[in-house]
Design an enzyme around this catalytic site. Structure first.
Site, PDB file in Angstrom:
ATOM      1  N   GLN A 263      31.353  46.027  32.667  1.00  0.00           N
ATOM      2  CA  GLN A 263      32.750  45.644  32.486  1.00  0.00           C
ATOM      3  C   GLN A 263      33.469  46.630  31.582  1.00  0.00           C
ATOM      4  O   GLN A 263      34.643  46.955  31.800  1.00  0.00           O
ATOM      5  CB  GLN A 263      32.830  44.228  31.905  1.00  0.00           C
ATOM      6  CG  GLN A 263      34.057  43.460  32.319  1.00  0.00           C
ATOM      7  CD  GLN A 263      34.144  43.270  33.831  1.00  0.00           C
ATOM      8  OE1 GLN A 263      33.135  43.276  34.529  1.00  0.00           O
ATOM      9  NE2 GLN A 263      35.343  43.127  34.355  1.00  0.00           N
ATOM     10  N   HIS A 266      35.406  49.792  32.977  1.00  0.00           N
ATOM     11  CA  HIS A 266      36.740  49.762  33.566  1.00  0.00           C
ATOM     12  C   HIS A 266      37.777  50.486  32.726  1.00  0.00           C
ATOM     13  O   HIS A 266      38.613  51.218  33.241  1.00  0.00           O
ATOM     14  CB  HIS A 266      37.202  48.310  33.769  1.00  0.00           C
ATOM     15  CG  HIS A 266      36.691  47.671  35.008  1.00  0.00           C
ATOM     16  ND1 HIS A 266      37.148  47.987  36.260  1.00  0.00           N
ATOM     17  CD2 HIS A 266      35.740  46.718  35.192  1.00  0.00           C
ATOM     18  CE1 HIS A 266      36.517  47.259  37.166  1.00  0.00           C
ATOM     19  NE2 HIS A 266      35.658  46.483  36.543  1.00  0.00           N
ATOM     20  N   GLU A 332      38.050  35.817  32.174  1.00  0.00           N
ATOM     21  CA  GLU A 332      38.249  36.195  33.568  1.00  0.00           C
ATOM     22  C   GLU A 332      36.939  36.022  34.341  1.00  0.00           C
ATOM     23  O   GLU A 332      36.905  35.423  35.409  1.00  0.00           O
ATOM     24  CB  GLU A 332      38.717  37.650  33.634  1.00  0.00           C
ATOM     25  CG  GLU A 332      38.897  38.189  35.035  1.00  0.00           C
ATOM     26  CD  GLU A 332      39.174  39.680  35.045  1.00  0.00           C
ATOM     27  OE1 GLU A 332      39.617  40.173  36.097  1.00  0.00           O
ATOM     28  OE2 GLU A 332      38.939  40.364  34.022  1.00  0.00           O
ATOM     29  N   HIS A 333      35.860  36.580  33.797  1.00  0.00           N
ATOM     30  CA  HIS A 333      34.515  36.446  34.371  1.00  0.00           C
ATOM     31  C   HIS A 333      33.611  35.819  33.314  1.00  0.00           C
ATOM     32  O   HIS A 333      33.589  36.280  32.173  1.00  0.00           O
ATOM     33  CB  HIS A 333      33.905  37.794  34.748  1.00  0.00           C
ATOM     34  CG  HIS A 333      34.803  38.690  35.546  1.00  0.00           C
ATOM     35  ND1 HIS A 333      35.604  39.668  34.972  1.00  0.00           N
ATOM     36  CD2 HIS A 333      35.016  38.778  36.881  1.00  0.00           C
ATOM     37  CE1 HIS A 333      36.274  40.307  35.915  1.00  0.00           C
ATOM     38  NE2 HIS A 333      35.935  39.786  37.083  1.00  0.00           N
ATOM     39  N   ASP A 366      32.635  41.461  42.284  1.00  0.00           N
ATOM     40  CA  ASP A 366      33.597  42.529  42.492  1.00  0.00           C
ATOM     41  C   ASP A 366      33.597  43.015  43.933  1.00  0.00           C
ATOM     42  O   ASP A 366      34.621  43.494  44.422  1.00  0.00           O
ATOM     43  CB  ASP A 366      33.277  43.714  41.574  1.00  0.00           C
ATOM     44  CG  ASP A 366      33.681  43.461  40.131  1.00  0.00           C
ATOM     45  OD1 ASP A 366      34.506  42.564  39.897  1.00  0.00           O
ATOM     46  OD2 ASP A 366      33.167  44.161  39.237  1.00  0.00           O
ATOM     47  N   HIS A 425      74.942   9.827  44.180  1.00  0.00           N
ATOM     48  CA  HIS A 425      73.612   9.784  44.792  1.00  0.00           C
ATOM     49  C   HIS A 425      73.379   8.416  45.442  1.00  0.00           C
ATOM     50  O   HIS A 425      72.901   8.324  46.577  1.00  0.00           O
ATOM     51  CB  HIS A 425      72.519  10.031  43.736  1.00  0.00           C
ATOM     52  CG  HIS A 425      72.342  11.466  43.370  1.00  0.00           C
ATOM     53  ND1 HIS A 425      73.341  12.233  42.839  1.00  0.00           N
ATOM     54  CD2 HIS A 425      71.236  12.274  43.445  1.00  0.00           C
ATOM     55  CE1 HIS A 425      72.883  13.450  42.600  1.00  0.00           C
ATOM     56  NE2 HIS A 425      71.606  13.506  42.966  1.00  0.00           N
TER      57      HIS A 425
END
Length: 435
Positions: A263, A266, A332-333, A366, A425
């Site tokens: 990770q 990235h 996220e993960h 991924d 209404h």
């Protein structure tokens, strides 16, 4: 990596893992002039901006289909096979996300039907900066196609080493998926192109505006999404990628280290976090990270990410405390490397995607798990989901009442309308029963 030992502290369960700074608000003043330039200047502005920021002027804004076919024909057969399998597995998962029309009979002569209608036209952003992501083509396109979106367009930055076209593997992936419309545009300008459309100097439409933009990107892409939300729908404002791993003494330190490193590869602000009940594992992972990082390609980038404040090894007293911390972090993960990992995973409340057991690393998700890798970041997993078929669908109610059914509820409608001081209404119902 820093090691934080929370054992024996009264505030352990409320411990907050720090995150990398991503100041989208600060980026807004930088991208607003770009958005306006695209809005008023169309195709010529987009080509000029690419030349300015990407260092290359694309020969075409829209990539000719022949170039896409060429890229697919020249694609490494192993990559084509891998992409084909990734697409196959993603389709299997996303086909099962289809929503069914359902009619509820509220009363005799009174029904509400919920229909699920796809967005008409979607712009899909595929990054192409420090790394290129043909896998993101798969993850964006497959759920949109399975949702029934009629018109799909991809934007990806022009590359100097590909003659001003997007990365060749990205173009090959688009061709493999049957996407005919691809633009050599990156960054905030791509989002603006999708939001307003783009015409050439003669007023001819080169790119039609879209209803929605999805896909991850850098801070300027995220800022453009924020600035243009409302003009277009968006999926999310993607922040730095992150993995959290919850592990006990049964975890393999080498595997945990490899997943943290993957990770960190990235970006220098990517977050890699280990939460563990085992001090011995913490030490073993630290040593394994050092050994494995030295042998990787992107050593400097990985070291910077792992040394940043957003990455840490957190030692906790017990698994319950660890679960509270990862739920608060809402990664996220999230990987689970514990005994009885399946049941532990089912106790998690907040995560973009949960990878269960030692043989489900994030890199599987991924590419080839079948799940989607476009996931909420920055703690947004506590209220948001990853990209799916549902992202591209709108629920629309069809309300059908006959006269008798309306008469049964007319007095309630009138009463509530008057309670809200909206008598017209109520009159809209009463007039239907006036002599």
């Amino acid at each position: 990596m820093q090691i934080i030992d929370t054992r024996g502290t009264s505030s352990a369960a409320g411990f907050t893992i720090p995150r990398a700074e991503l100041d989208i608000e600060a980026a807004l003043p930088k991208i607003r002039p770009i958005i306006e330039e695209v809005r008023t200047g169309g195709v010529e502005a987009l080509l000029n901006i690419s030349e300015r920021f990407d260092g290359v002027r694309p020969p075409h804004l829209r990539v000719p289909r022949a170039e896409m076919r060429r890229c697919l024909d020249e694609l490494d057969p192993r990559i084509r096979t891998a992409l084909t399998e990734s697409i196959r597995r993603a389709r299997l998962v996303h086909q099962d996300q289809q929503r069914q029309e359902h009619t509820t009979q509220v009363d005799t002569g009174a029904t509400v039907t919920e229909r699920w209608l796809p967005v008409d036209r979607v712009g899909l952003y595929v990054p192409g900066g420090r790394a290129v992501y043909p896998s993101s083509v798969v993850m964006n396109v497959v759920p949109a196609q399975e949702a029934g979106v009629r018109s799909l367009a991809i934007a990806s930055p022009p590359q100097r080493d590909n003659g001003g076209l997007p990365n060749a593997t990205i173009l090959a992936a688009a061709e493999l998926l049957g996407v005919e419309e691809v633009y050599a545009v990156g960054g905030a300008q791509a989002v603006a192109m999708f939001a307003f459309g783009a015409r050439d100097a003669q007023g001819r439409e080169e790119c039609a505006k879209v209803d929605m933009v999805t896909g991850p990107g850098n801070i300027y892409v995220a800022a453009a999404k924020r600035a243009l939300k409302g003009v277009i729908g968006i999926d999310s404002e993607a922040g730095p990628t992150e993995v959290a791993i919850l592990a006990d003494e049964t975890a393999d330190a080498r595997w945990v280290a490899a997943d943290l490193i993957s990770q960190a590869e990235h970006d220098v602000i990517a977050a890699s976090v280990l939460v563990t009940t085992s001090a011995d594992l913490a030490q073993a992972v630290t040593a394994a990270v050092e050994d494995q990082t030295a042998a990787t390609k992107h050593t400097a980038r990985i070291n910077e990410a792992l040394a940043g404040p957003q990455s840490a090894i957190v030692i906790v007293e017990d698994l319950d405390t660890g679960l509270k911390i990862v739920d608060q972090y809402a990664a996220e993960h999230l990987e689970i490397h514990t005994a009885d990992a399946v049941n532990v995973a089912r106790r998690v409340r907040n995560a973009g995607a949960i990878f269960v057991g030692p043989h489900a690393p994030v890199s599987l998700g991924d590419y080839c798990a079948g799940s989607n890798h476009v996931l909420p970041t920055g703690g947004c997993a506590c209220h948001s989901s990853g990209l799916s078929v549902q992202t591209f669908l709108r629920g629309v109610h069809l309300i059908e009442y006959d006269r008798d059914a309306l008469s049964k509820v007319a007095e309630h409608v009138i009463t509530l309308a008057n309670a809200e001081d909206l008598p017209a209404h109520g009159q809209a119902v009463a007039v239907r029963f006036a002599g």
